[in-house]
Scaffold this motif. Structure first.
Motif, PDB file in Angstrom:
ATOM      1  N   TRP A 198      41.756  25.209  35.980  1.00 31.71           N
ATOM      2  CA  TRP A 198      41.614  25.840  37.313  1.00 31.71           C
ATOM      3  C   TRP A 198      41.028  24.888  38.350  1.00 31.71           C
ATOM      4  O   TRP A 198      41.551  24.741  39.428  1.00 31.71           O
ATOM      5  CB  TRP A 198      40.754  27.095  37.162  1.00 31.71           C
ATOM      6  CG  TRP A 198      40.837  28.017  38.323  1.00 31.71           C
ATOM      7  CD1 TRP A 198      41.944  28.301  39.070  1.00 31.71           C
ATOM      8  CD2 TRP A 198      39.778  28.795  38.880  1.00 31.71           C
ATOM      9  NE1 TRP A 198      41.635  29.222  40.046  1.00 31.71           N
ATOM     10  CE2 TRP A 198      40.316  29.538  39.957  1.00 31.71           C
ATOM     11  CE3 TRP A 198      38.435  28.953  38.566  1.00 31.71           C
ATOM     12  CZ2 TRP A 198      39.550  30.412  40.715  1.00 31.71           C
ATOM     13  CZ3 TRP A 198      37.676  29.836  39.317  1.00 31.71           C
ATOM     14  CH2 TRP A 198      38.228  30.554  40.384  1.00 31.71           C
ATOM     15  N   TRP A 199      39.907  24.277  38.009  1.00 31.91           N
ATOM     16  CA  TRP A 199      39.349  23.308  38.956  1.00 31.91           C
ATOM     17  C   TRP A 199      38.794  22.119  38.196  1.00 31.91           C
ATOM     18  O   TRP A 199      38.568  22.183  36.997  1.00 31.91           O
ATOM     19  CB  TRP A 199      38.285  23.927  39.855  1.00 31.91           C
ATOM     20  CG  TRP A 199      37.134  24.628  39.184  1.00 31.91           C
ATOM     21  CD1 TRP A 199      36.936  25.970  39.087  1.00 31.91           C
ATOM     22  CD2 TRP A 199      36.002  24.021  38.519  1.00 31.91           C
ATOM     23  NE1 TRP A 199      35.770  26.242  38.403  1.00 31.91           N
ATOM     24  CE2 TRP A 199      35.171  25.069  38.049  1.00 31.91           C
ATOM     25  CE3 TRP A 199      35.605  22.716  38.271  1.00 31.91           C
ATOM     26  CZ2 TRP A 199      33.984  24.844  37.349  1.00 31.91           C
ATOM     27  CZ3 TRP A 199      34.419  22.491  37.568  1.00 31.91           C
ATOM     28  CH2 TRP A 199      33.627  23.546  37.120  1.00 31.91           C
ATOM     29  N   GLN A 232      45.105  31.993  41.387  1.00 30.85           N
ATOM     30  CA  GLN A 232      45.883  30.789  41.693  1.00 30.85           C
ATOM     31  C   GLN A 232      46.306  30.745  43.161  1.00 30.85           C
ATOM     32  O   GLN A 232      46.870  29.760  43.623  1.00 30.85           O
ATOM     33  CB  GLN A 232      47.158  30.712  40.826  1.00 30.85           C
ATOM     34  CG  GLN A 232      46.920  30.844  39.327  1.00 30.85           C
ATOM     35  CD  GLN A 232      45.963  29.800  38.820  1.00 30.85           C
ATOM     36  OE1 GLN A 232      46.124  28.617  39.090  1.00 30.85           O
ATOM     37  NE2 GLN A 232      44.940  30.241  38.085  1.00 30.85           N
ATOM     38  N   GLN A 269      46.304  30.524  47.237  1.00 27.34           N
ATOM     39  CA  GLN A 269      45.672  29.533  48.127  1.00 27.34           C
ATOM     40  C   GLN A 269      44.299  29.981  48.631  1.00 27.34           C
ATOM     41  O   GLN A 269      43.329  29.224  48.599  1.00 27.34           O
ATOM     42  CB  GLN A 269      46.603  29.276  49.322  1.00 27.34           C
ATOM     43  CG  GLN A 269      46.060  28.302  50.349  1.00 27.34           C
ATOM     44  CD  GLN A 269      46.220  26.842  49.942  1.00 27.34           C
ATOM     45  OE1 GLN A 269      47.276  26.420  49.524  1.00 27.34           O
ATOM     46  NE2 GLN A 269      45.135  26.078  50.055  1.00 27.34           N
ATOM     47  N   LEU A 284      41.606  29.703  46.034  1.00 28.87           N
ATOM     48  CA  LEU A 284      41.339  28.288  45.733  1.00 28.87           C
ATOM     49  C   LEU A 284      40.561  27.637  46.878  1.00 28.87           C
ATOM     50  O   LEU A 284      39.675  26.813  46.646  1.00 28.87           O
ATOM     51  CB  LEU A 284      42.653  27.541  45.477  1.00 28.87           C
ATOM     52  CG  LEU A 284      43.452  28.034  44.274  1.00 28.87           C
ATOM     53  CD1 LEU A 284      44.769  27.277  44.151  1.00 28.87           C
ATOM     54  CD2 LEU A 284      42.661  27.895  42.986  1.00 28.87           C
ATOM     55  N   PRO A 325      40.197  22.497  43.275  1.00 30.19           N
ATOM     56  CA  PRO A 325      41.245  23.210  42.526  1.00 30.19           C
ATOM     57  C   PRO A 325      42.326  22.238  42.048  1.00 30.19           C
ATOM     58  O   PRO A 325      42.611  21.238  42.718  1.00 30.19           O
ATOM     59  CB  PRO A 325      41.808  24.202  43.545  1.00 30.19           C
ATOM     60  CG  PRO A 325      40.704  24.385  44.531  1.00 30.19           C
ATOM     61  CD  PRO A 325      40.027  23.049  44.622  1.00 30.19           C
ATOM     62  N   ARG A 336      45.597  22.892  41.449  1.00 30.94           N
ATOM     63  CA  ARG A 336      46.988  23.152  41.826  1.00 30.94           C
ATOM     64  C   ARG A 336      47.442  22.118  42.855  1.00 30.94           C
ATOM     65  O   ARG A 336      46.984  22.115  44.000  1.00 30.94           O
ATOM     66  CB  ARG A 336      47.118  24.566  42.406  1.00 30.94           C
ATOM     67  CG  ARG A 336      46.866  25.683  41.414  1.00 30.94           C
ATOM     68  CD  ARG A 336      48.008  25.854  40.444  1.00 30.94           C
ATOM     69  NE  ARG A 336      49.252  26.233  41.074  1.00 30.94           N
ATOM     70  CZ  ARG A 336      49.873  27.403  40.870  1.00 30.94           C
ATOM     71  NH1 ARG A 336      49.352  28.297  40.044  1.00 30.94           N
ATOM     72  NH2 ARG A 336      51.022  27.674  41.458  1.00 30.94           N
ATOM     73  N   ARG A 369      49.285  23.351  46.155  1.00 32.61           N
ATOM     74  CA  ARG A 369      48.543  24.010  47.230  1.00 32.61           C
ATOM     75  C   ARG A 369      48.082  22.944  48.232  1.00 32.61           C
ATOM     76  O   ARG A 369      47.961  21.769  47.895  1.00 32.61           O
ATOM     77  CB  ARG A 369      47.318  24.752  46.676  1.00 32.61           C
ATOM     78  CG  ARG A 369      47.656  25.765  45.580  1.00 32.61           C
ATOM     79  CD  ARG A 369      48.354  27.005  46.149  1.00 32.61           C
ATOM     80  NE  ARG A 369      48.540  28.023  45.138  1.00 32.61           N
ATOM     81  CZ  ARG A 369      49.717  28.436  44.666  1.00 32.61           C
ATOM     82  NH1 ARG A 369      50.842  27.862  45.110  1.00 32.61           N
ATOM     83  NH2 ARG A 369      49.797  29.391  43.771  1.00 32.61           N
TER      84      ARG A 369
END
Lengths: 441, 311
Positions: free
Chosen positions: A142-143, A337, A339, A342, A353, A355, A358
Motif C-alpha cells: 500500500w505505501w 486504493q 486517489q 492515497l 503510496p 500506486r 495515481r
C-alpha cells in the motif's frame, strides 16, 4: 417468594441477553464488526476518510480502528492472530509478513486486486515480490517509506556548500565542514547525525552506506524462499565493511569528529538545528516541519559510491484467513486504493503510496521537500529487507555489535580491530539465522 | 417392638449449627472449605502459569509457528552462549544492588530524621510518597526530559559548575546511575513509610534509658533501633530486591523513542525476556529465561532470609 422471583427474573434476563447476542454472532457477513489494527497510527485518517463510502456498502458493519506503538502492535498481532483473536485486516510491515504467510494466516487475494499487484505499471515489482510466493501475492502493498538525505539549507549556505553531497566521500567531507565545535572541543552541532543507538536501526543506517559501497545489503535473500545469506564476508565486501567502520570511528573520535552521543540525535536533532544532515525516511518531513518550523531543509537521494540506491520499507494490506468479514475487508482495501485516500496517506503521514497509476504531482508542487521520495530517479535502485522470520533479532543483535564498536576509540586507524568486529557481526547474524533454520551459506 | 423412641427432627438452624460444629471439630475439612477457593484461584492464576512457563521452556515454542518441537534442555544450554542474556544479568545485578542499597539507606536515614520532627513528619512522608503513586510511564517521561543531553535540566544545572554536557541516557555507564536515581526517587517514599512504622513501634523507654546511660545517637541506632527494626529491614530488603530485579518499565520508557533517537540499549533480564518472547517470538527460550530469573530471585531471597534471621 420474592427471592425466587428475583432469581427467575435474573435468569430470564440472562437468557434474553444470550438470545440477544446470537444474531450478532451469526455468520452474516453483512453485519458485525470489522477490526483493523495499525502499527503506523498516522495512516488512520485515510481509513477514517474511507468509512462513509464503506458504510454505504455495508451499513450494518461497524469498523473498529485501533492504533498501537509499532513494537506493541507487532507483539499484540503475534499473539492474537494464532489464537484467532486478531483483526480482520492485517497491516503487515514487510519484515513481519513472513510470520503470517508461513503460519497460513492470510486469505487469498481476490483476482482483481492480485492483477493490480502483479501489474508492473501499477506496483513496482520490488514491492510485489516482498509479499508474493511462487508468483502469487498474499496482500496488497500500500505505501512505502524510503530513505533519503535531509540537509539544512542554512547550514550549507553558511559553510559555503552549494548543494547536497553526491558521493560517500563528499558526505564525510561535508559533514566535517558543517560540524561546529565549542571552545573546549566538544561538538555543538553535528555535521551529520549518525544512528548511534538501538541495534536494528543502527544496523540499517550502517547498511545504507554499506549498500552504496558494495552493491549489496548485509542480509540478502538466500537461494530458497525465507533463507537469508550474510554478505559481510564476500570478496570485496569485507574490505568495504571494514573501511566503513573505520570511517564511522574516525568521525566519532579524534580530530575528524562530526557527531557525539551527548547531542540531541536523529530527526529530533535535525529538527532542533543541532545537526546539518540526516538520513531518514519520508515521515521525517512532516516531523521536522512540525517540530522545527524555522528549519529550512531539502532532501536528496542517498549519496552514491560503487552502487546507488536506497532502503525501502513497505506496508502490506492482507486479510486474516479466519476473518468472518473477508469480503467487506477486501472491499475496504479496494476503496483505499482510490486517489483521495492515497492523498490522505501522503498528506497526513508522509508515507508514499505505491500506486504508480495515481498522480501526486499537485502534492509535490506544494511540498518540494518530498522530491527525493516521489520523483523517480533513473538508476537509483530501491531495495527492501529480505523477508524472513528472524529479521528483527538478526538486525538487532548484529547492530549491537556494530554500535558497540562505534564507541571503541582503539579502532581508530585499526583495520585489524575493525575486521575482527565485522567478523563478530557476521558470526552473530549467522548464529541467529542458523538457530532459526534459515541460514544460507 | 423395638423400644427405640423416635426423636423429633431438629429445626434447620439447629442442624446447621451442628454441621458447623462438626466442621470446626474436623479441622482439615474446615481449612479446606475456608481456604479452598482462595487456593484454587491461587493455583489457577499463579501456579499454573509458572508450571506452564516451566513446561514451555523445554520446547522450541515459536509464537507464530504451528510446530513446537521438544528440545529438552536446549533452551537452557543456549543461555550459556547468549551474550545479551549475560549482559542483561550483569546489568540487572548491578542495577538492583545500587538501587536496593541506595533506596533503603536513604529511606532509613529519612525515616530516622523524620522521627525527630514528629509534627511535620506526616506531611513530609506524604510528599515523599507522591512518586510512589505516580505511574512509571509519565514519571519516566519527565526523567527523560531531565536527562536530555541538549535541553535537559540536569545538564543545564551542572553547566553552572563547569561540568560539560553528559549523555546520561546515551552513555553505557552513566545510564546505570541515571536508572538507579529514577528507581530510588520512585520507591524511597514507600520505604520511608515502612521504616517510619517500624520506628514508631520501638518503645520510647528504651531510648530514654539509653539516653540516661549516656549513649550517643550512633550507639542508640546500632544497639537499639537497628536490632528492633530487623523484621522491618528484612521485609524491606526482600520487597525492594524483588521490585528492582524485575525492573522493566522505566528502562523501556527511558531508553525507547518513537523518533528513532533512543538511548543506550541498557539490557535488563525482564527486558530480555520481553524481547525474546514478544519481539523475536522465541517463547520457549523466554520461558527458560523466566525460570532462571525465578530461581535467581528465590536464591537471593533465601540468602537474605538467612542473613536477617533472628539469632
Amino acid at each position: 417468594m420474592k427471592r425466587r422471583t428475583v432469581l427467575a427474573g435474573g435468569a430470564g434476563l440472562a437468557l434474553a441477553g444470550l438470545a440477544g447476542q446470537r444474531p450478532a454472532r451469526a455468520a452474516d457477513p453483512m453485519s458485525g464488526r470489522l477490526s483493523i489494527w495499525l502499527g503506523y497510527g498516522e495512516t488512520a485518517p485515510a481509513y477514517q476518510q474511507a468509512l462513509p463510502a464503506f458504510k454505504q456498502m455495508y451499513p450494518n458493519i461497524q469498523v473498529e480502528i485501533l492504533s498501537f506503538d509499532l513494537h506493541e502492535y507487532e507483539a499484540k498481532l503475534s499473539v492474537a492472530v494464532p489464537t484467532g483473536n486478531g483483526p480482520d485486516i492485517l497491516t503487515l510491515h514487510d519484515y513481519v509478513f513472513p510470520h503470517y504467510y508461513d503460519n497460513d494466516s492470510l486469505d487469498d487475494v481476490p483476482a482483481d486486486l492480485a492483477k493490480v499487484v502483479n501489474d508492473p505499471k501499477i506496483i513496482d515489482p520490488v514491492f510485489r515480490d516482498v509479499c508474493s510466493r511462487e508468483g502469487k501475492p498474499w496482500g496488497v502493498p500500500w505505501w512505502k517509506g524510503s530513505r533519503a538525505l535531509f540537509y539544512n539549507l542554512d547550514h550549507f549556505k553558511e559553510a559555503g556548500l552549494s548543494g547536497p553531497p553526491k558521493t560517500m566521500a563528499e558526505l564525510w567531507d561535508y559533514a566535517e565542514k558543517l560540524t561546529r565545535k565549542n571552545a573546549d572541543g566538544s561538538i555543538s552541532r553535528a555535521g551529520i547525525t549518525l544512528r548511534l543507538t538501538e541495534g536494528s536501526g543502527g544496523l540499517q543506517k550502517f547498511d545504507d552506506m554499506y549498500y552504496v559501497m558494495t552493491g549489496h545489503q548485509i542480509l540478502e535473500a538466500g537461494p530458497k524462499p525465507g533463507q537469508v545469506r550474510i554478505t559481510l564476508k564476500d570478496k570485496g565486501n569485507i574490505d568495504a565493511a571494514v573501511q566503513l567502520l573505520l570511517d564511522y570511528v574516525a568521525h566519532l573520535h579524534g580530530p575528524k569528529k562530526v557527531d557525539d552521543w551527548a547531542l540531541k540525535h536523529d530527526t529530533q536533532g535535525f529538527a532542533n538545528g543541532v545537526a546539518s544532515m540526516l538520513m531518514r525516511e519520508d515521515w521525517a518531513v512532516a516531523f521536522i516541519r512540525k517540530n522545527g518550523p524555522d528549519i529550512h531543509f531539502g532532501t536528496a537521494p542517498v549519496p552514491r559510491a560503487k552502487a546507488w540506491g536506497n532502503f525501502n520499507l513497505v506496508e502490506i494490506l492482507s486479510v486474516s484467513k479466519i476473518s468472518k468479514m473477508k469480503k467487506p475487508a477486501w472491499d475496504l482495501i479496494r476503496l483505499l486504493q482510490e486517489q483521495k485516500y492515497l492523498d490522505t496517506v501522503l498528506q497526513e503521514s508522509g508515507w508514499v503510496p505505491l500506486r504508480m497509476d495515481r498522480d501526486f504531482s499537485a502534492f509535490l508542487g506544494k511540498n518540494p521537500e518530498y522530491k527525493a521520495f516521489l520523483e523517480p530517479i533513473p538508476g537509483y535502485q530501491a531495495y527492501l529487507e529480505p523477508p524472513n522470520i528472524a529479521y528483527v533479532e538478526a538486525t538487532t543483535r548484529t547492530g549491537d555489535v556494530i554500535l558497540a564498536a562505534y564507541r571503541d576509540a582503539s579502532l581508530l586507524n585499526n583495520p585489524a580491530g575493525a575486521k575482527a568486529v565485522i567478523s563478530k557481526a557476521y558470526d552473530t547474524a549467522a548464529n541467529i539465522l542458523k538457530r532459526s533454520g534459515i541460514f544460507a551459506p | 417392638m423395638s423400644g427405640a423412641i423416635a426423636t423429633p427432627p431438629l429445626p434447620l438452624s439447629a442442624r446447621l449449627a451442628k454441621s458447623w460444629a462438626t466442621l470446626k471439630r474436623n479441622h482439615i475439612g474446615f481449612v479446606i472449605c475456608a481456604l479452598g477457593p482462595v487456593l484454587l484461584l491461587f493455583g489457577l492464576i499463579r501456579l499454573y502459569p509458572i508450571a506452564e512457563t516451566f513446561r514451555l521452556s523445554f520446547y522450541d515454542y515459536h509464537i507464530t509457528r504451528r510446530s513446537s518441537p521438544f528440545v529438552g534442555l536446549g533452551n537452557y544450554a543456549y543461555l550459556f552462549e547468549d551474550s545479551p542474556f549475560h549482559d542483561a544479568l550483569i546489568n540487572t545485578i548491578c542495577f538492583a544492588a545500587f538501587a536496593v542499597v541506595g533506596t533503603l539507606l536513604l529511606a532509613l536515614a529519612a525515616a530516622v530524621l523524620l522521627r525527630s520532627i514528629e509534627k511535620a513528619a506526616p506531611v513530609l512522608e506524604m510528599l515523599f510518597y507522591i512518586p510512589v503513586v505516580t505511574p512509571w510511564v509519565p514519571a519516566s517521561v519527565i526523567w527523560k526530559w531531565i536527562f536530555d543531553p541538549t535541553y535537559g535540566a540536569l545538564n543545564y544545572a551542572l553547566s553552572f559548575f563547569g561540568i560539560p554536557r553528559l549523555g546520561w541516557l546515551q552513555d553505557p555507564v552513566l545510564i546505570l546511575f541515571a536508572l538507579v536515581v529514577v528507581s530510588i526517587w520512585k520507591m524511597v517514599g514507600y520505604f520511608i513509610v515502612i521504616f517510619g512504622v517500624g520506628l514508631r513501634a520501638i518503645p520510647e523507654e528504651l531510648l530514654e534509658a539509653a539516653d540516661l546511660d549516656g549513649a550517643t545517637a550512633w550507639q542508640k541506632l546500632r544497639g537499639i533501633v537497628l536490632p528492633l527494626l530487623r523484621p522491618i529491614i528484612l521485609f524491606s530488603v526482600v520487597t525492594c530486591t524483588i521490585i528492582n530485579i524485575n525492573v522493566f518499565a522505566p528502562v523501556y520508557v527511558l531508553t525507547a523513542s518513537s523518533q528513532g533517537a533512543p538511548a543506550y540499549d541498557f539490557k535488563v533480564l525482564v527486558g530480555e525476556i520481553y524481547s525474546n518472547g514478544f519481539v523475536y517470538y522465541h517463547m520457549g527460550y523466554a520461558g527458560a529465561q523466566c525460570v532462571v530469573l525465578l530461581l535467581f530471585v528465590m536464591s537471593l531471597l533465601f540468602v537474605q532470609f538467612l542473613a536477617f534471621r533472628e539469632k
